[in-house]
Every structure is written in C-alpha cells, then in structure tokens.
Design a protein around this motif. Sequence first.
Motif, PDB file in Angstrom:
ATOM      1  N   VAL A   1       0.821  -1.201   0.000  1.00  0.00           N
ATOM      2  CA  VAL A   1       0.000   0.000   0.000  1.00  0.00           C
ATOM      3  C   VAL A   1       0.859   1.257   0.000  1.00  0.00           C
ATOM      4  CG1 VAL A   1      -1.794   1.223   1.291  1.00  0.00           C
ATOM      5  CG2 VAL A   1      -1.853  -1.262   1.143  1.00  0.00           C
ATOM      6  N   GLU A   2       2.011   1.172   0.673  1.00  0.00           N
ATOM      7  CA  GLU A   2       2.845   2.391   0.744  1.00  0.00           C
ATOM      8  C   GLU A   2       3.390   2.781  -0.627  1.00  0.00           C
ATOM      9  OE1 GLU A   2       5.511  -0.866   2.622  1.00  0.00           O
ATOM     10  OE2 GLU A   2       3.385  -0.528   2.206  1.00  0.00           O
TER      11      GLU A   2
ATOM     12  N   GLY B   1       0.671   4.779  -2.168  1.00  0.00           N
ATOM     13  CA  GLY B   1       0.575   6.104  -1.576  1.00  0.00           C
ATOM     14  C   GLY B   1       1.669   7.036  -2.057  1.00  0.00           C
TER      15      GLY B   1
ATOM     16  N   PRO C   1      -5.464   8.126  -3.947  1.00  0.00           N
ATOM     17  CA  PRO C   1      -5.055   7.578  -2.640  1.00  0.00           C
ATOM     18  C   PRO C   1      -5.710   8.333  -1.482  1.00  0.00           C
ATOM     19  CG  PRO C   1      -3.165   7.719  -4.084  1.00  0.00           C
ATOM     20  CD  PRO C   1      -4.291   8.383  -4.793  1.00  0.00           C
ATOM     21  N   ALA C   2      -5.884   9.614  -1.621  1.00  0.00           N
ATOM     22  CA  ALA C   2      -6.507  10.393  -0.550  1.00  0.00           C
ATOM     23  C   ALA C   2      -7.953   9.951  -0.337  1.00  0.00           C
ATOM     24  CB  ALA C   2      -6.448  11.879  -0.896  1.00  0.00           C
TER      25      ALA C   2
ATOM     26  N   THR D   1      -7.928   6.735   1.477  1.00  0.00           N
ATOM     27  CA  THR D   1      -7.636   6.965   2.903  1.00  0.00           C
ATOM     28  C   THR D   1      -8.888   7.445   3.630  1.00  0.00           C
ATOM     29  OG1 THR D   1      -5.365   7.542   2.326  1.00  0.00           O
ATOM     30  CG2 THR D   1      -6.147   8.262   4.481  1.00  0.00           C
TER      31      THR D   1
ATOM     32  N   LEU E   1      -3.583   4.828   4.703  1.00  0.00           N
ATOM     33  CA  LEU E   1      -3.965   4.206   3.441  1.00  0.00           C
ATOM     34  C   LEU E   1      -4.341   2.733   3.649  1.00  0.00           C
ATOM     35  CD1 LEU E   1      -4.244   5.156   0.518  1.00  0.00           C
ATOM     36  CD2 LEU E   1      -1.941   4.334   0.091  1.00  0.00           C
ATOM     37  N   GLU E   2      -3.619   2.099   4.529  1.00  0.00           N
ATOM     38  CA  GLU E   2      -3.921   0.691   4.827  1.00  0.00           C
ATOM     39  C   GLU E   2      -5.297   0.569   5.453  1.00  0.00           C
ATOM     40  OE1 GLU E   2       0.462  -1.356   5.565  1.00  0.00           O
ATOM     41  OE2 GLU E   2      -0.905  -1.035   7.264  1.00  0.00           O
TER      42      GLU E   2
ATOM     43  N   TYR F   1      -7.812   0.930   2.791  1.00  0.00           N
ATOM     44  CA  TYR F   1      -7.821  -0.326   2.023  1.00  0.00           C
ATOM     45  C   TYR F   1      -8.674  -1.372   2.741  1.00  0.00           C
ATOM     46  CZ  TYR F   1      -5.649  -4.714   0.276  1.00  0.00           C
ATOM     47  OH  TYR F   1      -5.412  -5.954  -0.232  1.00  0.00           O
TER      48      TYR F   1
END
Lengths: 254, 523
Positions: A193-194, A197, A217-218, A221, A235-236, A239
């Motif tokens: 995920v990183e 991001g 991504p925002a 989140t 973000l995780e 997800y």
Amino acid sequence: MNVEVAGVTRRFGRTQAVAGVDLEAGPGVLGLLGPNGAGKTSLLRMLATVIPPSSGTLRLLGRDPRGYARRKEIRRRLGYLPQNLGYYPGFTVAEFVEYFALLKEMPPAWIPGAVTAAIERTGLADQARAKLRTLSGGMLRRAGIAQAIVNDPDLLLLDEPTAGLDPEQRVAFRALLRDLGERATVVVSTHLVEDVGAACGQVALMDAGRIVFHGTPAELTARADGTDAAGDAPLERGYSAVLAAARAGAGARS
Amino acid sequence: MTAATAPAAAPRAWRVPWPAGPARLLRIELRRSPMPWMLPLLAVLFWLSAYRMAMNNPPFWNIRSATLQANAMLVFAPLLAGACAWAGSRDGRRGLTDLVGVTAAPRWAAQLATWAAATIWAEALYLAGVAVLYGVTAHQGAWGGPLWWPVAVGVAMIAASCAFGFAAGLLLASRFTAPLAALLVFLALAGGAFAIQDNVRYARIWPLSVQGPFPTNSYGIFYPYLPDLAIAQVMFLAGLTAAALGATGLPAAAGGRWLRAAAAAVTVAGLAAAGTAVGLAGTARVEAHGIVIPALHDAASDRPVPYTPVCSRSAVPVCLQPAYRSYLPAVTAALGPVLGPLAGLPGAPARVTQVAVTSVQSAQSNGIGFGGPVISGRPPVLYLPLSGLSLPGEGNVSVAQFTSGLRQQYGPSIVNELVGLPPDEAVGADVASTDAVPDARHAAQIAVARALDQIMDLTEVGGGSPARSGAGGAAGSGAPLLARQEAAASHRFSALPAAGRHAWLATHLAALRAGRITLSEIP
C-alpha cells in the motif's frame, strides 16, 4: 484514454478470475491493489495482451487488441513486467534489455542509447555486463523493469515491481514511476500500500474479480474515516475499510 | 494530470530496417546459444566417429567423405537434436512465454533466430571437422579432389536434426523433451540403417546411405561420384527442415494470420519436398558404379574419369590408377612371383592394368558380384580389379599381409585364366560348397594349374579354385582313379625344372587351354 476496459471478464475453467471490470486510465500512475486472488494479475495480463478477455471490450492506446495488426501496434508501445519474471541466465543485463528492445521492434539505431538509458534508470549500470545468473533477486527485478521501459512505453504494466527491492531501491523506483507517469500510463499491481501512496495518482482496488474502489489515494484513505478498519497507516486502513465493505456486500465504488 | 483525464498518447511509427534487427537478434543468440558448451563433446565425438575411422582407411576422397556423411551423422544428429530441443524449450522452461509473447516482433522470427544460432554453431563445427579431415587427406596426397555432395548431405542433416529437435522443444516444452528428441533421432537413424541393410526400397533416402552397397574403391575414382542419391537426400532433409520449422510457426502465439499461413505453406512445401525425395529414392537403381535416380541422373557422369596410370618398371609392367600410386610397389611385389614364371608364354599377360571394380545388383538383396581378374587382348593384358582386399594402412593391414593376400587371392585366378579353366567366379568363395568330384574334361588343366599353384606358393588358398580344390581333396588312397591320376600328373609337372616347365608350356599351352591334352601327356 490509453486504457479503456468495459465489462471485461476472464474465466479459467470454472474459476472466474475477472468478473466484469470497467476501468479507464490515461497518462499517470494507477495502482492496482487487492488481496491475493483478487484478479489483479489476470487483469494485467489482459491489458498486456497476453490473454484475451472472455467477454467485454478492451481498448489499449486507442486500439482494439483483437486484431493482430492492432495488437502489434499496441505491443510496440507497451512495457510489461510479469509477476514471475523469467530470464535467460546466460545473457548479460545489457543483452537481456537489448534482446527485448529488438523484439519490441525498436529502430536499431535507437537501441544502444535506449538500452543504456533503461539500465541507468534502474540503477544497474555497474551490472550491465554481468550475467543474469549472477544477479540477486532485487537486481533481476530491476533488469525486468529495464526491459519493460527500454522502449519508452506509452503503456507500462508492472506486476509486483517492487518485490525483492531493498528500501533504497524502492524509493528510487517510486521516483522512476512518477517520472514515467508524466507521459505514459503506468499500471502497477502491488500488495504494498505504501508504494501506491507514494507513487500513484490513482488507485483501483480489486476484490473477487471486481474493482471495488477507483479513486485517488486520498479518497481511499478517507474511506477509513468513521470506521475501525485495521492498519498501521491511513492508506492501509482505507484499504481495509473498502475491502470490508465490499465483502459485506456494500459494493463500494467511488 | 490524472490517469482519468489525460488523452491517449500519439502513436509513434517505428519501422525496422531489414536486416539490422534480425542480424542483431542473431548476434545475441549466437553469443548466448548453449551450443558452444556442446562443441568440445561434439569435437571429441567427431574425432572418434569420423576422423579416427577415416584415418584407418586409405586416403581416398570417397572413403573420407563417406565417413563425414555416415559415421559423423550417427553421433552428431541425435546430440544436436537434443541440444536444439533444449534451446527450443528455453522460453517455456525459463518462464518467459508471457514476456516474449507480448513483444511486437513475430514470435516465429525470434524463434528462428534461436534455431539459426544453434544450427550455425553446429554447422561451423562440422565444417571445421570437414576442413581438417579433407586438409589431412589432401596432405596425404589423395588423388583427385574432395567430394562435396556427402558434405552437403551432412550439412543438411545437421540442419534437419536441429530443426526437428527445436520444434519438439518449442511445441512440447519440458525438461524431458531434449533427451527424448535425441533418443528419437537415434532410433530413427538406427532403424533407417537396418532398413538400408534389408534393402528396403525407399530406405536409400536415409542419410546414412552413402552410395549403395559398393566397395569404396569403385565410385569416385574410376568413375565420377554419382550425386543422384545425395541430391535426393539433401532434398529430403531440406524438406524435413522446412516442415519442422514451419510447424513452429503454426501456433496462434507465433504471429499473425498471414505469418501463420506462410508457416503452414512452408510446412506443406517441406513435406511435399521430402515426400518427393522419398519417391525419387524409390526409383533408384544400383548400377555398375553407383546409384542412379533416372529423374536426377546426368548421363555425363557415366563416363569414366580420365587418368594417366602409374606403371612399374618390372618385367611385366603393372599399371595402377594414380589414386593407388602408393600401393604400386606392393602390387608389383605381389604379382611378380605369379607373372614371372608365366612370362613369355602364349596368352600370358604382358602387362597388368588395374580396372574398376564392377558390381551388379542381383535379384537378391545386396547381392553384388565383384568381377575377378581377366586376361584379354593382344598382346594379352591382365585386367585387375583390386576388389575384396584390404589395402595397406586400412585398419591393421600391413604391406606384407596385403601382398600375401593379393597373391593368394588373385594368383590362382590368373593361373586359371591362363590354362583355360572356367573363370574363377568365386574369388574368396566358400570352398566347402564346391563340387568334390573331379571333372574329366578339365583334368589336365587342373593338374597343371595345381602344379603352378604349388610352385608359386599359392597353395594356401589355391583351393579357392573350385575345380582344383575338388580334385586335390580327393587325391588320397581312397580317391577315385581320375583324382589320383590328376594328382600324380601335378606332382610330375611340379617336379620339372623351371626351364623345362616353361618350355613345355610354351609348346603345349594352346592345346592345354583347348582341352586337347590328357593327364598322361603331362611330363
């Protein structure tokens, strides 16, 4: 749009790997997230023209890949890194990249410069003359990325590109992705995920063969707001929240 | 700019100039082909199977070229099929099918480059072996020039076995494909060899069949090498090569519709060529100096090769084909003791001339009759085919063994010819099969011939003459009267002084030959 996917499905025998995907993408980096078996690799293989869809329509770089001539045009402008990268152990890095440059029908006069650039961009300049059998897993992955970008593709499809890379290389690779995304459409399938991001302007989350989220991504989140979704990073958590909602039958889509 | 809003990139028109792309591809494949790893092994096998074998034979171009076609191929072809199957299965084994499958270049073209690289390495080694073997042969002073058709068959065989192995590896990618391909090619060659031995009509097309069941000192020396069979073999192998390579272009992943149609056409054309070659081989017939395929035969090849013989300065000159120059002293030494005592007799050879081994296919499979020595002409000339003899340097045969063998094999035949006995058709024939009953019509001739055999030390195999062996074998106390009389006459005649024998023969040889001399008239 460089990628136009409408109602695409793909079956392997009784297994429905991709179950009606709609997706559009232009230049920029699109992260394809999802758990194991979500259908990411199958979708990527269809986008790479490795396999045709079972149903639905697919247009890549403005062309229908069903016809051989159109498919050939697409492939000239395509870069692809499969999840399981095979390689010729006896080839050097430079030969491996040059070999694919030739198969991509690049003009021979361009090839030396393009090979050099691709190898340098992936940080393999010192290993250019090393045989592939002597490289570590991470270096092999970078050689795979080099062959994918050697033709300066308009559509770059990367399946788990950062697997095996050390943290320093992952950082450098994210920068490369952002750079490539300035002009080309880059689709990156990953579990990490990183990476999404840090490098992706868009993210699509797949589960059970469907895209359950498509946005920035925002926005992903933000999906975690007001939930108790698990995860170490925002973000995780987004997800996890989207997946939980999708699995609860909510069918979340942006 | 986001992925959702950007326009599609403008297409770039890339055109690949021919042949820069394929040439570079081939260069990489040549550098990284697995075949160079096989070269030391192939070189050793070439030395064992072809070079060493060739060096155990006289320096005749036909013998040397035959080893290049038959011996070398028996070990080369299976190994190359295996190695090329390994190369062909490379993408499948290495998990590169997806990656190379989505490139723009037709997969078939890239695959052909891989095959070509492997084949070029193998051909280069083979041709290097040919160069060494032919170079040594030329250095040994071989008469005439190298034969290139057998080399062409070898080159075509290498390409065909590599194409077969490559296609097998590509279409059935597995780690077991390489050994299986090698085994299959070996079994096919071995089966073909058995079929050749059994004289199966179409088996001659098999590349191990060199020039039919001929002694190697016949074709390519006295008569031109007939390329008919080799042409058919090259056509057959080229057809198989095209068919195998065409088959690799048939799968959907190989390329577009037109390319696959072209691959199909190549496959069909290859099969048609191979089938036509097999059909041509079926029309082949064995003639005196080679295999003739009527549709491919050039009548000009039937004319004898012109040459100036090399002759000894002995009392009875011995003249050989110049390819046999180095054997002239041995042949002269072998025939001297036979021809010397006969010199000056009416009908005795005044000269010896080597002739080609003639052979005719009989109704039976491989039934080849080799002609023996014949005395004819005026002045009489002994026409001598050096058939059925191992030459000095051939295997472990020494000059002494050759000399002894030549004298004992041909001596009785020459005596037979002189005294008017029926021609000895069975040089080296099975003595046990001859009739043991003395022939009254030829009793005097047999007695004189036996005496001459003893005098000339030809008795070891003097029994090679059917008539003489029969009489001699029955000369004991229990033998028929005629046999005892014949033996007695023979002993009497051999006991004469040489001058007396010669004088009697000079006077009575014509009558003896005509059968007008009785046993009692022999001194």
